[in-house]
Design a protein around this motif. Structure first.
Motif, mmCIF file in Angstrom:
data_model
loop_
_atom_site.group_PDB
_atom_site.id
_atom_site.type_symbol
_atom_site.label_atom_id
_atom_site.label_comp_id
_atom_site.label_asym_id
_atom_site.label_seq_id
_atom_site.Cartn_x
_atom_site.Cartn_y
_atom_site.Cartn_z
ATOM 1 N N LEU A 35 20.270 60.442 27.237
ATOM 2 C CA LEU A 35 19.049 61.126 26.757
ATOM 3 C C LEU A 35 19.842 62.578 27.449
ATOM 4 O O LEU A 35 19.451 63.764 27.575
ATOM 5 N N GLY A 38 22.615 64.072 27.814
ATOM 6 C CA GLY A 38 22.352 65.207 26.380
ATOM 7 C C GLY A 38 21.966 66.686 26.911
ATOM 8 O O GLY A 38 21.846 67.185 26.499
ATOM 9 N N LEU A 39 20.412 66.420 27.757
ATOM 10 C CA LEU A 39 20.213 67.420 28.013
ATOM 11 C C LEU A 39 20.297 67.771 29.013
ATOM 12 O O LEU A 39 19.971 69.457 28.880
ATOM 13 N N VAL A 43 19.797 72.030 29.113
ATOM 14 C CA VAL A 43 18.932 73.118 29.727
ATOM 15 C C VAL A 43 19.822 72.904 31.494
ATOM 16 O O VAL A 43 20.809 72.166 31.490
ATOM 17 N N PHE A 47 14.986 69.582 36.766
ATOM 18 C CA PHE A 47 13.525 69.052 36.657
ATOM 19 C C PHE A 47 13.097 68.732 35.118
ATOM 20 O O PHE A 47 12.446 67.642 34.695
ATOM 21 N N LEU A 48 13.453 69.800 34.374
ATOM 22 C CA LEU A 48 13.007 69.209 32.893
ATOM 23 C C LEU A 48 13.629 68.036 32.206
ATOM 24 O O LEU A 48 12.959 67.141 31.426
ATOM 25 N N ALA A 52 12.080 64.770 30.680
ATOM 26 C CA ALA A 52 11.921 63.634 29.635
ATOM 27 C C ALA A 52 12.649 62.475 30.233
ATOM 28 O O ALA A 52 12.033 60.626 29.103
ATOM 29 N N ALA A 228 23.702 66.910 21.662
ATOM 30 C CA ALA A 228 23.144 68.495 22.512
ATOM 31 C C ALA A 228 23.760 69.175 21.897
ATOM 32 O O ALA A 228 22.884 70.238 21.556
ATOM 33 N N ASN A 232 22.350 72.943 19.790
ATOM 34 C CA ASN A 232 21.938 74.097 20.830
ATOM 35 C C ASN A 232 22.947 75.366 20.384
ATOM 36 O O ASN A 232 22.376 76.436 20.114
#
Lengths: 235, 235
Positions: A35, A38-39, A43, A47-48, A52, A228, A232
């Motif tokens: 995950l 993927g993020l 991004v 931090f995000l 998550a 992702a 996007n």
């Protein structure tokens, strides 16, 4: 090697704990890592990704831990429901249940007088008769009553332990792609070690198990990363 | 009710598929929902929640599906390794293995001549002797060879099917909190229905199973939501 109840129990409990650690840690090392990967593809804020990932660890450990608890409870209820049903049948239709004992023993090669003598010995005692039917007709062993709670805790904590490692690099003030690289390296090493240990407990080749486990983690992370980026890019 | 091999096999395969659907869908309905809820607490973009959720579904379905595949393969290897070991022992130390058959049957209440006759009948045929030892000493059944592949596909697709529903509301152009509300309502209904069906298959109370399943999902989502807000508030 001896079918003594105490030994069977000890063996069963030991392998059940190992199995629970493996269940929790397999997914814990793989899913939060994948995950986060993927993020990281979409991004720019490490931090995000960290937030998550932590949300996933909490959700995953509760879902798997409580899921394990309820599954073990449900196994217990299933066993006791079948036990009660078998007990009722022995009371209600003893000839039919005697015939079932006969069929099982005939399947093991007993014939004529030895068969009838064995059937007579087993059906002479209700407790043994029940135990024989549960094992040989329904393939059910008596469950360990402490298993549900232990299973929940073991699976949940193993998931958390496995999931923290891949997220650690995102907690540092580094570019998100640097964190991803470190996360991938750490997780790959952890998956290889974990896979080898898992293979050892399963009694199969350690090298093969290590590579397989690392492959699953890499596939999951790559798929999450590319999906992702794809989603996007569509917007 | 009859211990006929064909029946046992059919029963085993049927319940194995149900078990795999339950394993995949339990986590599929819970974890992506909880992750999305957690992220919805800290970001304002529904789209980002959607991307993270999809990445989680891909990662989770691969990890659980391939994990199921490898677990089933490992069960098969374990069975065949134990079978080979037991076969070697029957060749190498037949007296010891005969004594083990005797102990199992003595545990079922056989004594003296009936016991010796039954031991003689079982040990007269190597295949039956092996089968008896596998079931009664090691509690192992012959695994279904197609199980590994089927298990992987069933768990993986059930995870995807379960995970798509909670994410659907985030695909609409609505405020993230509106999407969260719809996601929670849809998922709660789905968890209640799924829990009831699961309870029916496990042979336990449907109402109780429905409430338990919904409770696990709600707990996981609440914990993910509050942890994400907490971590976000710390920075």
């Amino acid at each position: 090697m001896h079918p003594h109840p105490a030994n069977t129990e000890a063996h069963f409990t030991g392998s059940a704990v190992v199995r629970d650690v493996i269940i929790g840690m397999s997914d814990g090392l793989t899913v939060p890592f994948a995950l986060a990967a993927g993020l990281a593809g979409v991004v720019t804020s490490s931090f995000l990704v960290l937030v998550a990932g932590l949300a996933e660890i909490v959700a995953g450990s509760i879902a798997m831990g409580l899921g394990g608890y309820l599954a073990a409870r449900s196994d217990q209820e299933h066993y006791h429901a079948e036990l009660a049903r078998e007990e009722r049948e022995i009371q209600a239709v003893p000839e039919l249940e005697t015939q079932e004992v006969r069929e099982v023993l005939a399947g093991y090669g007993l014939r004529d007088e030895p068969l009838e003598n064995a059937v007579g010995a087993i059906t002479a005692d209700h407790r043994r008769w029940l135990d024989f039917m549960m094992r040989n007709e329904l393939n059910l062993e008596p469950p360990d009553p402490r298993r549900a709670r232990n299973s929940a805790a073991t699976i949940g904590f193993s998931y958390i332990a496995g999931g923290i490692l891949p997220l650690a690099p995102y907690a540092f003030k580094v570019p998100v792609m640097t964190a991803l690289l470190w996360s991938a390296v750490l997780t790959l090493v952890a998956l290889l070690v974990f896979g080898a240990v898992k293979g050892r407990f399963a009694g199969v080749s350690m090298a093969k198990a290590a590579l397989q486990t690392a492959l699953v983690g890499s596939l999951a992370a790559s798929a999450a990363y590319f999906l992702a980026r794809l989603v996007n890019g569509l917007v």
